[in-house]
Scaffold this motif. Structure first.
Motif, PDB file in Angstrom:
ATOM      1  N   UNK A  32       0.634  -1.226   0.026  1.00 41.74           N
ATOM      2  CA  UNK A  32       0.068  -0.072  -0.112  1.00 41.74           C
ATOM      3  C   UNK A  32       0.853   1.090   0.009  1.00 41.74           C
ATOM      4  N   UNK A  33       2.203   1.200  -0.049  1.00 32.63           N
ATOM      5  CA  UNK A  33       2.952   2.110   0.157  1.00 32.63           C
ATOM      6  C   UNK A  33       3.632   2.799  -1.021  1.00 32.63           C
ATOM      7  N   UNK A  34       3.675   3.993  -1.387  1.00 33.23           N
ATOM      8  CA  UNK A  34       4.548   4.552  -2.418  1.00 33.23           C
ATOM      9  C   UNK A  34       5.891   4.454  -2.017  1.00 33.23           C
ATOM     10  N   UNK A  35       6.728   4.124  -2.815  1.00 31.88           N
ATOM     11  CA  UNK A  35       8.112   3.825  -2.486  1.00 31.88           C
ATOM     12  C   UNK A  35       9.208   5.111  -3.132  1.00 31.88           C
ATOM     13  N   UNK A  49      14.987  11.090  -6.471  1.00 32.86           N
ATOM     14  CA  UNK A  49      15.558  10.459  -7.307  1.00 32.86           C
ATOM     15  C   UNK A  49      14.548   9.676  -8.188  1.00 32.86           C
ATOM     16  N   UNK A  50      13.515   8.820  -7.639  1.00 30.83           N
ATOM     17  CA  UNK A  50      12.634   8.138  -8.185  1.00 30.83           C
ATOM     18  C   UNK A  50      11.574   7.873  -7.283  1.00 30.83           C
ATOM     19  N   UNK A  51      10.493   7.276  -7.980  1.00 31.28           N
ATOM     20  CA  UNK A  51       9.486   6.766  -6.948  1.00 31.28           C
ATOM     21  C   UNK A  51       8.694   6.055  -7.947  1.00 31.28           C
ATOM     22  N   UNK A  52       8.224   4.926  -6.916  1.00 28.06           N
ATOM     23  CA  UNK A  52       7.096   4.074  -7.748  1.00 28.06           C
ATOM     24  C   UNK A  52       5.793   3.857  -7.002  1.00 28.06           C
ATOM     25  N   UNK A  53       4.663   3.227  -7.763  1.00 29.16           N
ATOM     26  CA  UNK A  53       3.434   3.092  -6.814  1.00 29.16           C
ATOM     27  C   UNK A  53       3.502   1.782  -6.298  1.00 29.16           C
ATOM     28  N   UNK A  54       2.257   1.482  -5.671  1.00 30.30           N
ATOM     29  CA  UNK A  54       2.225  -0.009  -5.134  1.00 30.30           C
ATOM     30  C   UNK A  54       2.021  -1.206  -6.297  1.00 30.30           C
ATOM     31  N   UNK A  55       1.423  -0.831  -7.351  1.00 30.72           N
ATOM     32  CA  UNK A  55       1.371  -1.752  -8.275  1.00 30.72           C
ATOM     33  C   UNK A  55       2.517  -2.032  -9.259  1.00 30.72           C
ATOM     34  N   UNK A  56       3.610  -0.884  -9.183  1.00 32.98           N
ATOM     35  CA  UNK A  56       4.641  -0.701 -10.112  1.00 32.98           C
ATOM     36  C   UNK A  56       4.201  -0.181 -11.526  1.00 32.98           C
ATOM     37  N   UNK A  58       3.041   2.684 -12.147  1.00 31.71           N
ATOM     38  CA  UNK A  58       3.560   4.181 -12.284  1.00 31.71           C
ATOM     39  C   UNK A  58       4.908   4.291 -11.720  1.00 31.71           C
ATOM     40  N   UNK A  59       5.762   5.185 -12.391  1.00 30.82           N
ATOM     41  CA  UNK A  59       7.283   5.462 -11.897  1.00 30.82           C
ATOM     42  C   UNK A  59       7.346   6.754 -12.440  1.00 30.82           C
ATOM     43  N   UNK A  60       8.135   7.509 -11.549  1.00 30.54           N
ATOM     44  CA  UNK A  60       8.487   8.728 -12.073  1.00 30.54           C
ATOM     45  C   UNK A  60       9.978   9.120 -11.736  1.00 30.54           C
ATOM     46  N   UNK A  61      10.735   9.837 -12.454  1.00 31.49           N
ATOM     47  CA  UNK A  61      12.174  10.206 -12.113  1.00 31.49           C
ATOM     48  C   UNK A  61      12.607  11.441 -12.241  1.00 31.49           C
ATOM     49  N   UNK A  67      16.484   7.705 -17.887  1.00 30.41           N
ATOM     50  CA  UNK A  67      17.093   7.129 -18.787  1.00 30.41           C
ATOM     51  C   UNK A  67      18.342   6.186 -18.320  1.00 30.41           C
ATOM     52  N   UNK A  68      18.776   6.391 -17.414  1.00 32.37           N
ATOM     53  CA  UNK A  68      19.848   5.635 -16.750  1.00 32.37           C
ATOM     54  C   UNK A  68      19.754   4.829 -15.331  1.00 32.37           C
ATOM     55  N   UNK A  69      18.671   5.243 -14.660  1.00 31.43           N
ATOM     56  CA  UNK A  69      18.280   4.708 -13.364  1.00 31.43           C
ATOM     57  C   UNK A  69      16.835   3.947 -13.702  1.00 31.43           C
ATOM     58  N   UNK A  70      16.596   2.806 -12.766  1.00 25.60           N
ATOM     59  CA  UNK A  70      15.330   2.113 -12.963  1.00 25.60           C
ATOM     60  C   UNK A  70      14.933   2.007 -11.660  1.00 25.60           C
TER      61      UNK A  70
END
Length: 125
Positions: A32-35, A49-56, A58-61, A67-70
């Motif tokens: 349930x956490x955004x990381x 740097x980056x974030x990801x939602x609970x279901x993966x 949605x990501x944002x950098x 383009x370099x980090x995932x």
């Protein structure tokens, strides 16, 4: 309460790669956490740097790492990852994992509720 423990930092030459891991121990369902990942270089403020939602889904950098980090996560293992490729000396910093008790994206430190102790990443030129 959520305890976060980062690992995977180290010394790498410019152009190299590292994968950071963040293991979470929580009384609530980890999914349930955004990381997020943040970093702090000496003498500078902590930055997103980056974030990801609970279901993966949605990501944002940050532009500086796009383009370099995932960022990715495995909810079955309660772990979030940051794959860092094409590393540059300016990526040198302490990298922190953070958790947010919300289902909405956030990019500022004040919006995250739990933090790890950080792991050092040093990129030599």
């Amino acid at each position: 309460q959520v305890q976060l423990v980062e690992s995977g930092g180290g010394l790498v030459q410019a152009g190299g790669s590292l994968r950071l891991s963040c293991a979470a121990a929580s009384g609530r369902t980890f999914s349930v956490y955004y990381m997020g990942w943040f970093r702090q270089a000496p003498g500078k403020e902590r930055e997103f740097v980056a974030t990801i939602n609970w279901s993966s889904s949605s990501t944002y950098y940050a532009d500086s790492v796009k383009g370099r980090f995932t960022i990715s996560r495995d909810n079955a293992k309660n772990t979030v990852y940051l794959q860092m490729n094409s590393l540059k000396p300016e990526d040198t910093a302490v990298y922190y994992c953070a958790a947010r008790r919300s289902l909405s994206l956030a990019v500022t430190t004040l919006q995250y509720d739990y933090w790890g102790q950080g792991t050092q990443v040093t990129v030599s030129s």
